[in-house]
Write an enzyme that holds these catalytic residues in place. Structure first.
Site, PDB file in Angstrom:
ATOM      1  N   ASP A 142      -5.562   1.302   6.357  1.00 36.50           N
ATOM      2  CA  ASP A 142      -5.383  -0.135   6.139  1.00 36.50           C
ATOM      3  C   ASP A 142      -5.764  -0.984   7.350  1.00 36.50           C
ATOM      4  OD1 ASP A 142      -3.746  -2.297   4.276  1.00 36.50           O
ATOM      5  OD2 ASP A 142      -3.446  -2.640   6.410  1.00 36.50           O
ATOM      6  N   ILE A 170      -4.227  -4.224   2.213  1.00 35.77           N
ATOM      7  CA  ILE A 170      -5.359  -3.568   1.573  1.00 35.77           C
ATOM      8  C   ILE A 170      -4.919  -2.282   0.890  1.00 35.77           C
ATOM      9  CG2 ILE A 170      -7.642  -2.577   1.965  1.00 35.77           C
ATOM     10  CD1 ILE A 170      -8.051  -4.660   4.143  1.00 35.77           C
ATOM     11  N   ASP A 171      -4.004  -1.532   1.490  1.00 43.86           N
ATOM     12  CA  ASP A 171      -3.417  -0.384   0.791  1.00 43.86           C
ATOM     13  C   ASP A 171      -2.826  -0.818  -0.546  1.00 43.86           C
ATOM     14  OD1 ASP A 171      -3.963   1.713   2.522  1.00 43.86           O
ATOM     15  OD2 ASP A 171      -2.038   1.602   3.561  1.00 43.86           O
ATOM     16  N   LEU A 172      -2.051  -1.893  -0.517  1.00 42.24           N
ATOM     17  CA  LEU A 172      -1.349  -2.334  -1.712  1.00 42.24           C
ATOM     18  C   LEU A 172      -2.313  -2.929  -2.738  1.00 42.24           C
ATOM     19  CD1 LEU A 172       1.792  -3.872   0.017  1.00 42.24           C
ATOM     20  CD2 LEU A 172       1.488  -1.561  -0.874  1.00 42.24           C
TER      21      LEU A 172
END
Length: 396
Positions: A142, A170-172
């Site tokens: 991320d 960005i992960d989420l």
């Protein structure tokens, strides 16, 4: 809603967050982790990050994204492990296979779409990677993607360095894209009977959110419109964090009508002038407005300003810390939970959207490999074969 089975070779956050959303629907989610390799702790590295909560492989950072799931350990570098994977997919009638490893490893581990589709033709396959399968070796972290996708360039004070967001956005975002696209694929499968491959590029997903900045490049924008601006809004003036007598408050003036209502408050009448009546005029006096507004707000407690702004319907909010967020009535009554062995309730983030029959109380995250035997028995593996596979290091 029909309950589905998700099989996910997952680690870190992006894919575990995606499959958590399916667990919240009451679907069965089975995590696949690697068998011990002798050169480190087994399974998902996130198991060992943070404070020790239950035991050494269920620490605080691993906890919330993995409640309500099962866990098995397979050696997918071994052809026998790959055969077991295909057997599980068939025997358990798995709907969706997920993974978030680098694309170069898909075929090596026997988890590529073509291989698994041969085992179950209507399988939906979803992978998260840094830049998609065209860039098979790029790792997806991320913070690295926040730098690459311009998020850090857009975050922080204009006079300061590029800054990470305080949430792994960005992960989420990538996890949400898996969730949405899997649901779409299931809908389409109900009509066509066909499975689908879904590739989520973290970079592409992240840059899809640059809707207020990236298109400005073709409008000969001022460089200041596409870089850091602290807590200000680039277009609406004044929108910023302002000091109070006992803290800070965020104020967002999104229209000329709101500006008029603000300056009709007795405390703020002195900051009005004819130029500032329009947002275009306020742009010309941007810095002076911020100074004038701060000079007023810093003289009063946050609660008094909040009362004024609420009366005038001015968008505003105190700057909450995380305990205060959890205690907000609108949040607290929607928190998801799990129960510790000693009876304590652990409160976690709420679901993104309230859904009927959703599971807001979920089981503890699984220990490493805790469900391997049970899942393999469902797949028709007898005890003797199980012991042989374990002795050979194919399972753990």
């Amino acid at each position: 809603m029909k309950k589905r089975t998700i099989l996910s070779m997952e680690q870190a956050l992006s894919m575990p967050y995606a499959t958590l959303r399916f667990a919240q629907l009451g679907w069965r989610v089975i995590r696949i982790e690697s068998t011990p390799a002798g050169d480190g702790l087994p399974g998902d590295p996130n198991r060992y990050i943070g404070a020790r909560v239950l035991d050494d492989d269920r620490r605080s950072y691993f906890f919330a994204p993995n409640v309500g799931k099962e866990a098995i350990a397979l050696n997918l570098k071994d052809p026998q492990g790959q055969a077991l994977l295909r057997r599980i997919i068939q025997a358990l009638d798995v709907d969706v296979f997920c993974c978030n490893t680098v694309p170069r490893r898909y075929a090596q581990l026997g988890i590529d779409y073509d291989t698994l589709r041969a085992a179950k033709p209507d399988l939906i396959w979803a992978g998260i990677s840094a830049l998609g399968p065209d860039y098979p070796d790029a790792p997806g972290y991320d913070p690295v993607l926040q730098a690459m996708a311009g998020y850090m360039e857009l975050t922080g004070d204009a006079a300061g360095p590029p800054t990470l967001a305080g949430v792994p956005l960005i992960d989420l975002k990538a996890g949400d894209e898996v969730y949405a696209n899997v649901l779409l694929a299931l809908l389409e499968r109900a009509e066509s009977g066909q499975g689908r491959r879904i590739d989520v590029s973290m970079l592409q997903a992240a840059t899809s959110w640059l809707i207020t900045t990236l298109p400005l490049l073709d409008f000969d924008c001022d460089p200041g419109e596409i870089t850091r601006c602290g807590n200000e809004h680039r277009k609406f003036i004044p929108t910023n964090v302002y000091p109070t007598a006992d803290g800070f408050i965020y104020v967002a003036i999104g229209s000329d009508v709101q500006w008029k209502r603000l300056t009709e408050l007795s405390r703020f009448a002195s900051i009005a002038n004819p130029t500032r009546a329009t947002n275009e005029g306020r742009h010309r006096e941007r810095e002076a407005i911020h100074r004038d507004l701060a000079a007023v707000t810093q003289r009063y407690p946050t609660t008094e300003l909040t009362a004024d702004f609420r009366t005038a319907t001015i968008p505003h909010a105190p700057i909450h810390d995380i305990p205060a967020v959890r205690d907000m009535e609108a949040v607290h009554r929607r928190l998801t939970t799990t129960a510790m062995p000693d009876g304590r309730t652990i409160h976690m983030q709420p679901m993104a959207v309230d859904l009927p029959e959703a599971h807001t109380a979920l089981g503890l995250p699984p220990r490493y490999g805790q469900d391997t035997l049970r899942v393999l028995r469902e797949a028709g593996v007898d005890q003797a074969a199980f012991e042989t596979l374990r002795a050979q290091g194919v399972i753990a």
